[in-house]
Design an enzyme around this catalytic site. Structure first.
Site, PDB file in Angstrom:
ATOM      1  CD  GLU A   1      -5.122  -1.645   8.307  1.00  0.00           C
ATOM      2  OE1 GLU A   1      -4.107  -1.538   7.612  1.00  0.00           O
ATOM      3  OE2 GLU A   1      -6.040  -0.809   8.331  1.00  0.00           O
TER       4      GLU A   1
ATOM      5  CG  ASN B   1      -1.757   1.248   1.349  1.00  0.00           C
ATOM      6  OD1 ASN B   1      -1.920   1.993   0.395  1.00  0.00           O
ATOM      7  ND2 ASN B   1      -2.290   1.494   2.541  1.00  0.00           N
ATOM      8  CD1 TRP B   2       3.635   1.317  -2.842  1.00  0.00           C
ATOM      9  CD2 TRP B   2       3.494   2.455  -4.767  1.00  0.00           C
ATOM     10  NE1 TRP B   2       4.444   0.693  -3.767  1.00  0.00           N
ATOM     11  CE2 TRP B   2       4.372   1.367  -4.944  1.00  0.00           C
ATOM     12  CE3 TRP B   2       3.240   3.314  -5.841  1.00  0.00           C
ATOM     13  CZ2 TRP B   2       5.009   1.116  -6.162  1.00  0.00           C
ATOM     14  CZ3 TRP B   2       3.860   3.067  -7.055  1.00  0.00           C
ATOM     15  CH2 TRP B   2       4.744   1.979  -7.220  1.00  0.00           C
ATOM     16  CE  LYS B   3       0.023   3.118   4.803  1.00  0.00           C
ATOM     17  NZ  LYS B   3       0.309   3.188   6.250  1.00  0.00           N
TER      18      LYS B   3
ATOM     19  CB  SER C   1       5.331  -1.977  11.293  1.00  0.00           C
ATOM     20  OG  SER C   1       4.822  -0.671  11.497  1.00  0.00           O
TER      21      SER C   1
ATOM     22  CD  GLU D   1      -2.546   5.317   6.982  1.00  0.00           C
ATOM     23  OE1 GLU D   1      -1.475   4.952   7.491  1.00  0.00           O
ATOM     24  OE2 GLU D   1      -2.731   5.375   5.750  1.00  0.00           O
TER      25      GLU D   1
ATOM     26  CG  HIS E   1      -5.626   1.641   5.535  1.00  0.00           C
ATOM     27  ND1 HIS E   1      -5.088   2.586   6.387  1.00  0.00           N
ATOM     28  CD2 HIS E   1      -4.625   0.768   5.263  1.00  0.00           C
ATOM     29  CE1 HIS E   1      -3.818   2.303   6.600  1.00  0.00           C
ATOM     30  NE2 HIS E   1      -3.509   1.198   5.936  1.00  0.00           N
TER      31      HIS E   1
ATOM     32  N   GLY F   1       2.873   1.951  10.865  1.00  0.00           N
ATOM     33  CA  GLY F   1       3.784   3.078  10.743  1.00  0.00           C
ATOM     34  C   GLY F   1       4.547   3.409  12.007  1.00  0.00           C
TER      35      GLY F   1
ATOM     36  N   GLY G   1       3.016  -1.446   4.236  1.00  0.00           N
ATOM     37  CA  GLY G   1       3.034  -0.010   4.007  1.00  0.00           C
ATOM     38  C   GLY G   1       4.408   0.491   3.639  1.00  0.00           C
ATOM     39  N   GLY G   2       5.131   1.001   4.632  1.00  0.00           N
ATOM     40  CA  GLY G   2       6.410   1.655   4.391  1.00  0.00           C
ATOM     41  C   GLY G   2       7.406   0.823   3.616  1.00  0.00           C
TER      42      GLY G   2
END
Length: 285
Positions: free
Chosen positions: A200, A41-43, A246, A130, A128, A206, A267-268
């Site tokens: 998640e 997931n590049w966000k 993460s 966020e 998600h 993150g 994610g990251g």
């Protein structure tokens, strides 16, 4: 080539028999019963088309004959979907990070499921954390996203998970039960082949914190038991449940060795081709 990425359809799998052991669900299910699903997931990243293409190309290059047999997808910003899909070809499925459940009208800035489908998108995220926290998307709204995508013949990754306060109060199972039941409301068993679940824990997204494999496995088994209660055991057996929080090259092997963890929503680390390539090429212990 062992990695069959382009086909992202679920099949039924071998029997799964959850049992209660104290306050924990245990499971005899095996990862081999469900095809692993590794996703990124590049966000709100990267910031230019050139950077997106460079990253996508490097990730696709990490796939090789020794890669595990798994499905792989990248959820990328809307503006990069077509160009990134062209870059990776059939190696990786390119999905959307969200969708508006409306079919058209006065919704400035929104992107509909038919729009996404028209440019070749098969998968989209819904729920998600966020989107829930920053944008106030409710369970009812998330359910409407899921329903709309399935109506269009598309597939949805439903994200669920608890906050740190809820985790510390031992409410992870209860929170996931509510989010699963509300998110999947109105979705028939025969349409569950178009659904994947991403657990998640919000406190791990993150932050660099990762739920231990044992914690993640326990919640995944609980979620599978909830799906069995909502539908039946066959539906639970066939549902892929991914871990997202993460995930790193250092944690992926232990996570993917758990019987009820069927993949990862990353994610990251998905913004680093070397790290995400290692995650794609996970090794079960």
């Amino acid at each position: 080539m062992k990695l069959a990425i382009a086909s992202l359809l679920f099949g039924s799998s071998a029997a799964f028999s959850p049992a209660l052991s104290g306050n924990k669900f245990t499971s005899s299910t095996q990862l081999s019963a469900r095809k692993p699903f590794i996703t990124g997931n590049w966000k709100l990243n990267p910031q230019t088309k050139d950077e997106a293409l460079e990253l996508a190309g490097a990730i696709a290059a990490s796939v090789n004959e020794e890669s595990p047999e798994a499905d792989v997808a990248l959820f990328v910003p809307y503006v990069f979907i077509e160009s990134v899909a062209d870059k990776v070809g059939d190696w990786i499925n390119i999905g959307a990070e969200g969708v508006c459940p409306e079919g058209g009208g006065a919704y400035t800035g929104a992107i509909s499921a038919p729009m996404l489908k028209s440019v070749g998108v098969q998968w989209a995220l819904a729920g998600h954390s966020e989107r829930r926290v920053i944008y106030g998307e409710t369970d009812d709204y998330i359910n409407s996203q899921c329903v709309k995508l399935i109506e269009q013949g598309m597939s949805v990754m439903l994200c669920i998970g608890e906050s740190l306060a809820e985790f510390e109060q031992d409410l992870a199972g209860s929170v996931c039960a509510v989010q699963l039941k509300k998110g999947l409301k109105g979705i028939a068993k025969e349409d569950l082949d178009k659904v994947a679940i991403a657990y998640e824990p919000v406190w791990a997204i993150g932050t660099g914190k990762v739920a231990t494999p044992e914690i993640a496995q326990n919640v995944h088994a609980t979620c599978r038991a909830i799906i069995a209660d909502m539908y039946d055991q066959e539906a639970a057996d066939g549902m892929r449940i991914l871990y997202g929080g993460s995930v790193t090259p250092e944690s992926v092997d232990d996570l993917m060795s758990q019987p009820d963890i069927d993949g990862a929503l990353v994610g990251g680390a998905s913004l680093d081709a070397e790290k995400f390539g290692r995650i794609i090429n996970f090794k079960t212990l």
